[in-house]
Scaffold this motif. Structure first.
Motif, short mmCIF file in Angstrom:
data_model
loop_
_atom_site.label_atom_id
_atom_site.label_comp_id
_atom_site.label_asym_id
_atom_site.label_seq_id
_atom_site.Cartn_x
_atom_site.Cartn_y
_atom_site.Cartn_z
N TYR A 182 5.98 -2.93 -12.00
CA TYR A 182 5.75 -1.17 -10.95
C TYR A 182 6.61 -1.96 -9.46
O TYR A 182 5.69 -0.65 -9.12
CB TYR A 182 4.72 -0.92 -11.52
N ALA A 183 6.85 -3.13 -9.50
CA ALA A 183 7.31 -3.59 -7.97
C ALA A 183 8.02 -3.39 -7.68
O ALA A 183 8.98 -2.20 -7.88
CB ALA A 183 7.01 -5.69 -7.85
N ARG A 184 8.32 -2.96 -6.22
CA ARG A 184 9.51 -2.72 -5.16
C ARG A 184 9.11 -3.74 -4.83
O ARG A 184 9.43 -4.86 -4.12
CB ARG A 184 9.14 -2.08 -4.40
N ASN A 224 8.91 7.80 6.82
CA ASN A 224 8.04 8.73 7.78
C ASN A 224 6.84 9.93 6.83
O ASN A 224 6.75 10.61 7.03
CB ASN A 224 8.36 9.15 8.66
N ASP A 225 7.66 9.65 5.84
CA ASP A 225 6.63 9.70 4.36
C ASP A 225 5.61 10.23 4.59
O ASP A 225 5.28 9.21 4.62
CB ASP A 225 7.08 9.17 2.80
N PRO A 226 4.45 11.71 4.80
CA PRO A 226 3.58 11.51 5.07
C PRO A 226 2.88 10.58 4.23
O PRO A 226 1.41 10.27 4.33
CB PRO A 226 3.10 12.77 4.76
N LYS A 227 2.96 10.27 2.84
CA LYS A 227 1.99 9.54 2.09
C LYS A 227 2.37 7.85 2.53
O LYS A 227 0.76 6.93 2.58
CB LYS A 227 2.74 9.15 0.69
N ASN A 228 3.41 7.63 3.14
CA ASN A 228 3.21 6.12 4.02
C ASN A 228 2.21 6.20 5.07
O ASN A 228 1.30 5.38 5.43
CB ASN A 228 4.55 6.33 4.08
N ALA A 229 2.26 7.32 5.45
CA ALA A 229 1.12 7.79 6.93
C ALA A 229 -0.19 7.62 5.85
O ALA A 229 -1.18 6.84 6.95
CB ALA A 229 1.28 8.90 7.85
N PHE A 244 0.97 -1.26 -0.24
CA PHE A 244 -0.11 -0.01 0.19
C PHE A 244 0.50 1.14 -0.19
O PHE A 244 0.51 2.22 -0.25
CB PHE A 244 -0.91 -0.11 1.00
N LEU A 245 1.90 1.36 0.44
CA LEU A 245 3.12 2.49 0.65
C LEU A 245 3.25 2.56 -1.21
O LEU A 245 3.61 3.90 -1.60
CB LEU A 245 3.74 1.82 2.02
N VAL A 246 3.19 1.28 -1.07
CA VAL A 246 4.28 1.59 -3.45
C VAL A 246 3.32 2.55 -3.59
O VAL A 246 3.03 3.23 -4.40
CB VAL A 246 4.09 0.56 -3.75
N GLN A 247 1.91 1.44 -3.80
CA GLN A 247 1.18 2.22 -4.13
C GLN A 247 0.36 4.17 -4.28
O GLN A 247 -0.16 4.48 -4.74
CB GLN A 247 -0.49 1.06 -3.91
N LEU A 280 -3.61 -5.75 -7.69
CA LEU A 280 -3.33 -4.95 -6.85
C LEU A 280 -3.73 -3.64 -7.19
O LEU A 280 -3.77 -2.68 -8.36
CB LEU A 280 -2.57 -4.38 -5.84
N PRO A 281 -5.03 -3.23 -6.43
CA PRO A 281 -5.95 -2.09 -6.40
C PRO A 281 -4.87 -0.91 -6.69
O PRO A 281 -3.87 -0.79 -5.69
CB PRO A 281 -6.95 -1.70 -6.05
N ALA A 282 -4.63 0.24 -7.75
CA ALA A 282 -4.21 1.30 -7.37
C ALA A 282 -4.15 2.66 -6.33
O ALA A 282 -5.65 2.48 -6.00
CB ALA A 282 -3.53 2.07 -8.82
N GLY A 283 -3.46 3.35 -5.77
CA GLY A 283 -3.82 4.17 -4.51
C GLY A 283 -4.56 5.62 -5.60
O GLY A 283 -4.56 6.07 -6.36
N PRO A 284 -4.48 6.76 -4.44
CA PRO A 284 -5.53 7.72 -5.34
C PRO A 284 -4.80 8.85 -5.86
O PRO A 284 -5.71 9.10 -6.55
CB PRO A 284 -4.81 8.64 -3.18
N THR A 285 -3.86 8.11 -6.64
CA THR A 285 -3.37 9.22 -7.89
C THR A 285 -2.62 8.41 -9.07
O THR A 285 -2.58 8.56 -9.93
CB THR A 285 -1.72 9.82 -7.11
N GLY A 286 -3.65 7.01 -8.55
CA GLY A 286 -3.69 6.37 -10.09
C GLY A 286 -2.18 5.44 -9.59
O GLY A 286 -2.21 4.91 -11.43
N THR A 287 -0.97 5.12 -8.80
CA THR A 287 -0.18 4.65 -9.24
C THR A 287 -0.67 2.70 -8.61
O THR A 287 -0.83 3.14 -7.80
CB THR A 287 0.76 5.35 -7.89
N LYS A 288 0.12 2.53 -9.68
CA LYS A 288 0.51 1.12 -9.37
C LYS A 288 1.41 0.57 -8.23
O LYS A 288 2.19 1.14 -8.31
CB LYS A 288 0.66 0.49 -10.49
#
Length: 439
Positions: free
Chosen positions: A393-395, A248-253, A229-232, A315-323
């Motif tokens: 697009y994996a990490r 601690n990037d706010p995106k991860n939070a 989910f952090l990657v997404q 897996l579904p993408a995050g809010p910005t469309g990032t897979k």
């Protein structure tokens, strides 16, 4: 002293003990270990270690060939038999022999081998351990010397690159995807058009499926699943350079907050809440309508739940469309002290050839690590396309040296995510990772 500072102090103490242990073993050969990147995964791409009586050093070279020793973590008889057959074939072509040994405890056996100068010539190495072994001088850095070095997926090469050096060849791979119980899906009035491609859609279908006795979604509360989910959300524990700590990037939070909300909303259940040992079991027995697992679950479902009807989606993408997803892999490590370095590299080239990787895929279900095998693999295993697409697009797992205890602490904090502050968890991970790598 705050709870966070206490945790940091404990980690520091454990890390110091680890360093002392390593130093005690590393006068000239150092210590070692192996990885288990996915708790429920097999020892193949997912990387757990099991095994046997252990390696021992190579004997003196014999005229006409080599006597290699191979130590590996086996997922079962199918992998052991396939590996033995391939090793025998390479040996016949090269006037050599390979002693194939399935480890009982690969970490311990490699540590003993490294410290005593009797490490096997070739062995499995998890992506989360390669930096530890490389830093200790246990690995032969041969990756770029292979004729097929440019054929490996870039994310897999990155997983086995330490301090700018590509150490060892990825042997196969696994990625996470979304497993869906199609009977429960249809019973909830959902169709193919409802397969989630965004977080909002995932939460919506999980709520609709969260009736009739099954949880909408089951995910293990551990970093090898939640980190997807952090990657997404466009971030991760480390930046793309692999060394800058960004925990601690706010995106991860925000990503952890989304997972927490699904837990507190009651649509995401842990395997333990569903009386299951792991999420694959919860999904297999119908206690969860969806789960996030890797392709290792395919074999488990086939053998343990043959009547289950399911499909697999990216897996579904995050809010910005990032897979985003995670990739797990092991490499073929070669001992820095092997007496047969050229033969060992020849052996690895044989094992990572397109034809041999397809043979392994057929024998025990792994996905090839070389791009040249992708078309043939998808032709034979079309249903596995979501896993293969994910590698683009994996990490990979974080592969910095000396962070094992920090990641274990992160896992521990995720167990109580429902009652915790996501930003506080990540702040502690940021501080502890930074301290562990000497920042």
């Amino acid at each position: 002293m705050s709870v966070h500072r206490t945790r940091t102090a404990v980690i520091g103490a454990v890390g110091a003990l680890t360093l002392l242990a390593a130093a005690a073993c590393s006068s000239d050969t150092a210590t070692g270990g192996t990885s288990s990147p996915a708790a429920a995964a097999t020892s193949s791409a997912a990387g757990s270690a099991t095994g046997s009586e252990g390696g021992g050093g190579s004997e003196a070279p014999a005229a006409g060939g080599a006597q290699l020793q191979l130590l590996f973590g086996s997922s079962g008889t199918a992998e052991t038999d396939a590996l033995t057959e391939a090793a025998d074939a390479w040996g016949s072509e090269n006037d050599s022999t390979v002693e194939v040994t399935a480890a009982q405890d690969l970490t311990q056996q490699l540590a003993q081998g490294f410290s005593s100068g009797t490490a096997p010539d070739v062995f499995y190495v998890g992506a989360d351990q390669v930096a530890n072994y490389a830093k200790a001088g246990n690995l032969l850095p041969y990756g770029d010397e292979l004729s097929n070095a440019d054929d490996f997926y870039p994310v897999l090469k990155d997983a086995f690159t330490y301090d700018g050096t590509f150490y060892c060849a990825p042997k196969d791979m696994s990625t996470l995807a979304l497993f869906i119980n199609t009977d429960l899906w249809a019973a909830a009035g959902l169709t193919d058009a409802d397969i989630p491609t965004t977080w909002d859609q995932l939460a919506t279908v999980a709520a609709k499926l969260n009736t009739g006795g099954a949880a909408g979604l089951s995910v293990a509360p551990e970093r090898d699943r939640v980190d997807a989910f952090l990657v997404q959300n466009g971030s991760y524990l480390v930046a793309e350079d692999g060394t800058t700590i960004t925990a601690n990037d706010p995106k991860n939070a925000e990503a952890l907050g989304f997972v927490k909300k699904m837990i507190t909303d009651g649509v995401l259940k842990t395997p333990a809440e569903l009386d299951s040992g792991w999420a694959g079991e919860a999904f297999g027995k119908g206690a969860a309508a969806m789960t996030i697992e890797g392709n290792w679950l395919l074999g488990a479902l086939k053998s343990d739940y043959p009547d289950l009807k399911y499909t697999v989606a990216e897996l579904p993408a995050g809010p910005t469309g990032t897979k985003g997803t995670l990739v797990f892999t092991n490499c073929w490590g070669i001992s820095a002290t092997t007496q047969f370095p050229e033969q060992a590299k020849s052996f690895v080239e044989y094992m990572t050839s397109t034809d041999q990787q397809m043979a392994f895929a057929t024998a025990f279900g792994v996905i090839p690590s070389v791009e040249s095998a992708q078309a043939d693999y998808l032709s034979e295993f079309a249903a596995n396309e979501p896993f293969v697409k994910g590698v683009d697009y994996a990490r990979g797992v974080v592969n910095l040296p000396g962070i094992t205890d920090v990641l274990a602490d992160f896992n521990s904090q995720l167990q109580d995510l429902a009652n915790a502050d996501p930003q506080a968890i990540l702040d502690s991970v940021q501080e502890n990772l930074t301290a562990a790598v000497g920042g």
